[in-house]
Design a protein around this motif. Structure first.
Motif, mmCIF file in Angstrom:
data_model
loop_
_atom_site.group_PDB
_atom_site.id
_atom_site.type_symbol
_atom_site.label_atom_id
_atom_site.label_comp_id
_atom_site.label_asym_id
_atom_site.label_seq_id
_atom_site.Cartn_x
_atom_site.Cartn_y
_atom_site.Cartn_z
ATOM 1 N N SER A 123 31.207 41.221 43.113
ATOM 2 C CA SER A 123 30.191 41.208 42.239
ATOM 3 C C SER A 123 31.053 40.936 40.915
ATOM 4 C CB SER A 123 29.386 42.503 42.412
ATOM 5 O OG SER A 123 29.922 43.489 41.887
ATOM 6 N N ASN A 124 32.288 41.443 40.763
ATOM 7 C CA ASN A 124 32.959 41.344 39.706
ATOM 8 C C ASN A 124 34.087 40.188 39.575
ATOM 9 O OD1 ASN A 124 32.309 43.434 37.601
ATOM 10 N ND2 ASN A 124 31.882 44.437 39.662
ATOM 11 N N ASP A 125 33.830 39.314 40.679
ATOM 12 C CA ASP A 125 34.689 38.144 40.853
ATOM 13 C C ASP A 125 36.083 38.594 40.750
ATOM 14 O OD1 ASP A 125 35.104 35.436 41.316
ATOM 15 O OD2 ASP A 125 35.232 34.803 39.401
ATOM 16 N N HIS A 149 31.958 45.398 45.280
ATOM 17 C CA HIS A 149 32.299 45.641 43.828
ATOM 18 C C HIS A 149 33.271 44.295 43.572
ATOM 19 C CE1 HIS A 149 34.001 47.372 40.071
ATOM 20 N NE2 HIS A 149 34.827 47.128 40.642
ATOM 21 N N THR A 170 38.708 40.655 33.988
ATOM 22 C CA THR A 170 38.418 39.555 34.694
ATOM 23 C C THR A 170 38.126 38.323 33.920
ATOM 24 O OG1 THR A 170 37.055 38.958 36.619
ATOM 25 C CG2 THR A 170 35.933 40.020 34.640
ATOM 26 N N CYS A 177 35.460 43.950 33.165
ATOM 27 C CA CYS A 177 34.407 43.987 34.246
ATOM 28 C C CYS A 177 34.083 45.459 34.476
ATOM 29 C CB CYS A 177 35.100 43.411 35.604
ATOM 30 S SG CYS A 177 36.564 44.627 36.267
ATOM 31 N N ASP A 178 32.723 45.580 35.259
ATOM 32 C CA ASP A 178 32.240 46.757 35.696
ATOM 33 C C ASP A 178 33.275 47.743 36.516
ATOM 34 O OD1 ASP A 178 29.896 46.372 34.569
ATOM 35 O OD2 ASP A 178 29.172 45.418 36.482
#
Length: 168
Positions: A156-158, A153, A34, A43-44
């Motif tokens: 929150s991780n754009d 998800h 990301t 990213c997550d």
């Protein structure tokens, strides 16, 4: 009805074939990256769905429209009225599906109705129709839970596409 069945089945088969070809040509998967402050970072990872609570379920059910499918065992308005009694079994079904990653076979049924894409379209041309699936209430609930968790998800991780505004 056989003509509609064949027409839409052929469309689905073409899409599946195109996806298979696209995947085989795209090569190995890249790491999930990301952009953050102009730099690419990992990213997550989204690895599993989370179980929902009784409160989550009741909130989702309260927001459902009263439309229902002929495959539903009870109408949606009655589901809403009896939610306290039905919460334990619905939670069990939905959370089992989320934790095992499988969609129950009985919930994979829908009533599909061909609908004209445009009001003045020629009714004799099959390509003027689109299939509209009427799903059961429990299928819609599971779909909404999955959508909410995936969107959380992505947000929150754009990871949302910046030019996409609809169908999130």
């Amino acid at each position: 009805s056989e003509d509609f069945k064949e027409f839409f089945s052929n469309k689905v088969n073409k899409i599946r074939k195109d996806i298979t070809v696209e995947l085989s040509e795209s090569g190995p998967e890249e790491e999930t990256l990301t952009e953050a402050n102009g730099q690419r970072t990992l990213c997550d990872e989204f690895s599993s769905f989370l179980a929902i609570t009784a409160e989550d379920l009741k909130d989702l059910v309260s927001k459902m429209s009263n439309k229902f499918c002929c495959l539903d065992p009870i109408p949606t308005f009655l589901l809403k009225e009896c939610i306290d009694e039905l919460t334990p079994i619905l939670l069990y079904i939905l959370n089992q599906s989320l934790t095992t990653g499988s969609f129950p076979t009985g919930m994979k049924k829908a009533v599909i109705k061909p609908t004209l894409k445009k009001q003045n379209a020629d009714v004799d041309i099959l390509s003027n129709y689109r299939p509209v699936s009427n799903l059961t209430a429990i299928s819609k609930l599971l779909e909404r839970v999955v959508l909410n968790q995936l969107n959380e998800h992505l947000s929150s991780n754009d990871l949302h596409c910046p030019v996409q505004s609809g169908y999130r």
